[in-house]
Motif scaffolding. Structure first.
Motif, short mmCIF file in Angstrom:
data_model
loop_
_atom_site.label_atom_id
_atom_site.label_comp_id
_atom_site.label_asym_id
_atom_site.label_seq_id
_atom_site.Cartn_x
_atom_site.Cartn_y
_atom_site.Cartn_z
N GLU A 85 0.85 -1.19 0.00
CA GLU A 85 0.00 0.00 0.00
C GLU A 85 0.88 1.23 0.00
N PHE A 86 0.47 2.21 -0.79
CA PHE A 86 1.33 3.40 -0.97
C PHE A 86 0.45 4.56 -1.38
N THR A 87 0.97 5.76 -1.22
CA THR A 87 0.21 6.94 -1.64
C THR A 87 0.68 7.35 -3.03
N LEU A 88 -0.17 8.13 -3.71
CA LEU A 88 0.21 8.56 -5.07
C LEU A 88 1.40 9.51 -5.03
N SER A 89 1.53 10.28 -3.96
CA SER A 89 2.71 11.15 -3.85
C SER A 89 3.98 10.32 -3.77
N GLU A 90 3.90 9.22 -3.03
CA GLU A 90 5.07 8.35 -2.94
C GLU A 90 5.40 7.75 -4.31
N LEU A 91 4.36 7.30 -5.01
CA LEU A 91 4.59 6.70 -6.32
C LEU A 91 5.18 7.72 -7.29
N GLN A 92 4.65 8.94 -7.21
CA GLN A 92 5.17 10.00 -8.08
C GLN A 92 6.65 10.23 -7.80
N ALA A 93 7.02 10.21 -6.52
CA ALA A 93 8.43 10.41 -6.15
C ALA A 93 9.31 9.30 -6.73
N VAL A 94 8.79 8.08 -6.77
CA VAL A 94 9.56 6.96 -7.31
C VAL A 94 9.79 7.16 -8.81
N PHE A 95 8.75 7.53 -9.53
CA PHE A 95 8.92 7.82 -10.96
C PHE A 95 9.94 8.95 -11.15
#
Lengths: 239, 239
Positions: B169-179
């Motif tokens: 489980e993750f937030t979209l902000s976290e995912l954006q940071a990974v990209f």
DNA sequence: GCAATAGTGTCTCTTAGACAGTATGCG
DNA sequence: CGCATACTGTCTAAGAGACACTATTGC
């Protein structure tokens, strides 16, 4: 033990290792159809069956795996250069009766007009990819030829790769027809032209092709095409 | 000669064939940085140097090349499942002092929170990919790790692959940071969210993550993500 | 209230697709 | 002229980026 001593005592023949081959899915366009080159196996195993061109990596001749693929391409077609791309490496103990066999699969796209028919070896034929499923090939070649086809189709969705199948000069209508054949869908002339021209995948030669009706401008491929992407992919997920 | 007779006389040890290995580029996210797993070589050749995890295909244990990669992953990380993708097969007579060596390169994306540190073998470390160029690796591993990285970055431009690096489980902000980390560019929150949501790459869990400020919705990856493309690629040709 | 992070409304720009319309050759 | 094929004009719709705006928490 030093590395030197270790290497002196190392003998590759002491180990069980897979046999390593290269297989080639060589595609061309014949009469508007995508075709693939097959050879009839002259030797055991699978003697007499149709198979993808390929063979063992030759440790003396080949400096890289790509070299082995290039060599196989030239042996079968006489072509020294063509678009060549590694697809996938497949290995298992059951795919070759001689034992654990590993093959590096390549696909090649060639311009059929560059082939001298007399350079083609005997026991060699072009087969339309439409007829692949009715043809039982040697080893697991039915399976791996589909992997090569899938790669070609996937890449045709977002790059200008199919240009590699064209003669050196071609019209945009012809190119559009090639994309239609590969991706099995129709395109609007307007947006198709817009795509390939704005991505600078082709350039005008200044010449025209007179084919009965209105002459069509002839184009050639530019240098930058292999990894140039369309600004949006030719989505083809549905079919 | 029949196929049966041929096979009876066939002995693989009569031929010079390449030695065949699998090498793994195992990526994870640690403190917002992309890291790769390295092992210090216990044996000759290149004893003592840092290298990609890998090793010989074991004809007894491995039923496919993917099996060999899976086995190596588990030996080094304890993980039974992770995203695994074959990148390329590299071979040449000079890349290994023992002789003509062929390696099938894979990359793996793992969720670092699934790793038990005590499952990591000794002589194993995570290295930030930023520091790769200052680290001399065994064999041609500096070269091939870049091939794996290039593939990861290319795929991150048009698929949701980096989700495989995230915890469940993750937030979209976290995912954006990974990209952003992987592709080395910033994204607008608005369009980033629009992309991943409209492509149905993630779905809400209903939960939220309270991290001090406004709570962020938690998402999980959907089943359909691996080959789901963005409607337009995250063009990144420039950098 | 303020700071900080999460998330949205809205405008603009680019480009794909639809489709009708124009252009240029041949017989 | 008519027909076939090559090519374009123009409208619509979708989606990406910019950026200002609102929302929700802790302190």
């Amino acid at each position: 033990m030093s590395e030197e001593e270790y290497l002196k005592n190392y003998n590759i023949h002491d180990y069980d290792i897979p046999l390593s081959t290269v297989d080639m899915a060589i595609f061309s366009l014949i009469e508007g159809e995508l075709n693939i080159l097959l050879v009839r196996r002259k030797q055991q195993p699978c003697k007499g069956m149709w198979a993808l061109p390929g063979g063992f990596i030759d440790l003396a001749l080949d400096k890289t795996v790509d070299d082995a693929a290039q060599r196989k391409l030239q042996e079968k077609t006489g072509l020294k250069s063509a678009y060549l791309e590694q697809v996938e490496t497949i290995g298992s103990p059951s795919r070759d009766p001689r034992g654990w066999a590993l093959t590096v699969l390549y696909f090649a796209l060639i311009d059929i007009t560059k082939i001298n028919d007399n350079e083609l070896e005997e026991n060699t034929k072009w087969l339309s990819v439409r007829d692949l499923d009715q043809t039982k090939l040697a080893f697991d070649h039915n399976l791996i030829v589909h992997k090569a086809l899938d790669r070609l189709r996937a890449k045709a969705c977002y790059t200008a790769l199919p240009i590699e199948l064209m003669p050196s000069e071609f019209t945009l209508s012809e190119l559009q027809a090639v994309f239609s054949t590969i991706l099995n869908r129709e395109f609007q002339a307007k947006s198709f032209r817009q795509r390939v021209l704005s991505a600078k995948m082709v350039e005008e030669t200044g010449k025209s092709k007179i084919s009965g009706k209105r002459p069509a401008k002839l184009y050639r491929s530019t240098e930058i095409d292999r990894d140039t992407y369309f600004s949006r992919p030719l989505l083809d997920k549905g079919s």
